[in-house]
Design a protein around this motif. Sequence first.
Motif, PDB file in Angstrom:
ATOM      1  N   PHE A   1       0.841  -1.193   0.000  1.00 28.92           N
ATOM      2  CA  PHE A   1       0.000   0.000   0.000  1.00 28.92           C
ATOM      3  C   PHE A   1       0.881   1.249   0.000  1.00 28.92           C
ATOM      4  N   HIS A   2       0.378   2.282  -0.620  1.00 21.73           N
ATOM      5  CA  HIS A   2       1.061   3.583  -0.651  1.00 21.73           C
ATOM      6  C   HIS A   2       0.166   4.628   0.002  1.00 21.73           C
TER       7      HIS A   2
ATOM      8  N   VAL B   1      -1.311  -0.863  -4.167  1.00 25.81           N
ATOM      9  CA  VAL B   1      -0.585  -0.694  -5.425  1.00 25.81           C
ATOM     10  C   VAL B   1      -0.063  -2.004  -5.992  1.00 25.81           C
ATOM     11  N   LYS B   2       0.017  -3.053  -5.171  1.00 29.19           N
ATOM     12  CA  LYS B   2       0.538  -4.313  -5.693  1.00 29.19           C
ATOM     13  C   LYS B   2       0.160  -5.455  -4.759  1.00 29.19           C
TER      14      LYS B   2
ATOM     15  N   GLY C   1      23.107  12.456 -15.338  1.00 27.41           N
ATOM     16  CA  GLY C   1      22.125  12.529 -16.405  1.00 27.41           C
ATOM     17  C   GLY C   1      20.738  12.804 -15.845  1.00 27.41           C
ATOM     18  N   ARG C   2      19.757  12.701 -16.702  1.00 24.87           N
ATOM     19  CA  ARG C   2      18.381  13.011 -16.300  1.00 24.87           C
ATOM     20  C   ARG C   2      17.829  11.917 -15.388  1.00 24.87           C
ATOM     21  N   VAL C   3      16.897  12.317 -14.540  1.00 23.14           N
ATOM     22  CA  VAL C   3      16.217  11.357 -13.676  1.00 23.14           C
ATOM     23  C   VAL C   3      15.154  10.647 -14.503  1.00 23.14           C
ATOM     24  N   VAL C   4      15.263   9.332 -14.580  1.00 20.08           N
ATOM     25  CA  VAL C   4      14.330   8.536 -15.379  1.00 20.08           C
ATOM     26  C   VAL C   4      13.181   8.016 -14.515  1.00 20.08           C
ATOM     27  N   CYS C   5      13.502   7.599 -13.284  1.00 19.66           N
ATOM     28  CA  CYS C   5      12.463   7.105 -12.362  1.00 19.66           C
ATOM     29  C   CYS C   5      12.267   8.143 -11.259  1.00 19.66           C
ATOM     30  N   PRO C   6      11.216   8.964 -11.321  1.00 20.83           N
ATOM     31  CA  PRO C   6      11.019  10.004 -10.305  1.00 20.83           C
ATOM     32  C   PRO C   6      10.787   9.442  -8.908  1.00 20.83           C
ATOM     33  N   CYS C   7      10.096   8.305  -8.799  1.00 22.03           N
ATOM     34  CA  CYS C   7       9.772   7.756  -7.478  1.00 22.03           C
ATOM     35  C   CYS C   7      11.029   7.368  -6.704  1.00 22.03           C
TER      36      CYS C   7
ATOM     37  N   GLY D   1       9.708   0.661  -9.667  1.00 22.06           N
ATOM     38  CA  GLY D   1       8.418  -0.017  -9.631  1.00 22.06           C
ATOM     39  C   GLY D   1       7.903  -0.249  -8.230  1.00 22.06           C
ATOM     40  N   MET D   2       8.670   0.171  -7.223  1.00 29.82           N
ATOM     41  CA  MET D   2       8.236   0.008  -5.843  1.00 29.82           C
ATOM     42  C   MET D   2       7.488   1.242  -5.334  1.00 29.82           C
ATOM     43  N   GLY D   3       7.429   2.289  -6.137  1.00 32.13           N
ATOM     44  CA  GLY D   3       6.751   3.508  -5.729  1.00 32.13           C
ATOM     45  C   GLY D   3       5.281   3.492  -6.086  1.00 32.13           C
ATOM     46  N   PRO D   4       4.602   4.620  -5.886  1.00 29.24           N
ATOM     47  CA  PRO D   4       3.147   4.660  -6.090  1.00 29.24           C
ATOM     48  C   PRO D   4       2.719   4.423  -7.531  1.00 29.24           C
ATOM     49  N   CYS D   5       3.551   4.773  -8.511  1.00 32.56           N
ATOM     50  CA  CYS D   5       3.134   4.606  -9.907  1.00 32.56           C
ATOM     51  C   CYS D   5       3.468   3.224 -10.447  1.00 32.56           C
ATOM     52  N   GLN D   6       4.218   2.419  -9.657  1.00 34.48           N
ATOM     53  CA  GLN D   6       4.575   1.055 -10.063  1.00 34.48           C
ATOM     54  C   GLN D   6       5.310   1.021 -11.400  1.00 34.48           C
ATOM     55  N   GLY D   7       6.043   2.096 -11.685  1.00 30.91           N
ATOM     56  CA  GLY D   7       6.860   2.121 -12.898  1.00 30.91           C
ATOM     57  C   GLY D   7       6.145   2.608 -14.131  1.00 30.91           C
ATOM     58  N   SER D   8       4.890   3.013 -14.014  1.00 28.88           N
ATOM     59  CA  SER D   8       4.128   3.392 -15.204  1.00 28.88           C
ATOM     60  C   SER D   8       4.688   4.627 -15.898  1.00 28.88           C
TER      61      SER D   8
END
Length: 443
Positions: free
Chosen positions: A222-223, A297-298, A368-374, A403-410
């Motif tokens: 849960f998030h 979330v999962k 470099g740029r941040v790819v995964c914000p979570c 993929g462990m954050g609230p968006c699950q990697g989406s």
Amino acid sequence: MDFDVVVVGSGVVGLFVAHELVRRGFSVAVVDRYLEPGWGVSRRHAGVIHVIQLPFSAYKSRLMRRGNRMYPAICKWLGVECREVPALLVVDKWWKIPLVFVACLYLRLNGVDCSVCLRCAEYRRDFNFAAAVVVKGYKIVDSFGLIYRLYDVLRVAGVHFYLGCEVRSFAEDGDGVVVETSCGALRGRYLVNAAGLYADELAKKAGIDVEIKPGKGVMAIFHGREIGAIIAPLTLRPHPRTKGGAVIPTVYGTVLFGPNLVDARSKGDFETDPENFNLLVEKFSRYVKDFDKLTPVKIFAGNRPLSPTGDVMIKTGRRSVHIIGTESPIFTGAPALAQDVVKILEEMGMEKREPTELPPPEPIKRCGRVVCPCRGVTECEIREAVRRGSRTLDGVMYRFGIGMGPCQGSRCLAEILKIISEELGVEPGKVTKFGGGSWLVLS
């Protein structure tokens, strides 16, 4: 190729066994059917370093207490997040308070650092309960990061990894073992069977009649808030379909419920259903304040290798050591178990050598740029993960907890897939989620 020891299984037990061997100067090969390290039992783990494992007289309980004391230094060496949190064994009714005192006394008599908490003001912000036994020493750890960084250390130290190679057979003779795999034959002076759920199948090839049954534990994530303690119901009569379970904080800022214990149809059965989720919510939601503000979330399941004796078993062949029935707390006991395996190998004739310290893993540069914000994972980190051996989307994601954050990697999967394809020099359609036919892009 010839090695001093061939280790079957690249889960947490196999990796720590390889670590104890290579730091003593032995040549080691690690073989695993999966494409990435730790993708068996270790992949589906709650990330908890335990304190209590009943019965206290069991070998697995002694392993766990030894391993618990080792983890802070191990995580510091690897640069892995490891956070100590109290565990609250709670009752939900005031008339059950005598049970709290009895439980605390029993734990103290068995060397557990605990105390009785009646007011528990510091925990009331997060939880609902009447009273609790507060147990010290529990830890939450980035289990994915631990496995991958230990893998990095071993690769640099000279351990040969044969990932994606299934063991078909092995034979022992007076001089060593020959291991036939789908990637060719390997020869070693000794073999260590750390194959988890499949350890019984390999042991039978050494004439050891043993059978492992899978026990499926379902967990829900849960998030919406962070909590500061593990909370588990204290009861004398556990629910028949649970192995205990708890409300558990994670290093990713989420909350985990579980696991329960359900029947597994096979060793590869990881299916979940609404009934499993509802059972977890029914059991644990009453203890969490403002549960309705948490977002599921999962839900996922892990299969544990249940021991036929209820305890970890170590069986030996002429030139082989077989670790049977490790179950789930062995993540905590793995570093201690690895030391015991080395002692058994020495008793079988392997030269006794003093261990040396291996250098910590080379950190992966964040740039470099941040790819995964979570998780704050950058492009440089993803590219370096591929250069260190990850060939699948899951291999990159698990290394960093993507993929462990609230968006699950989406929000980042497509970009990560593109970077992996660039590093591998292939079209995105050639990149899989976890190997085999798990294609992500159809063209």
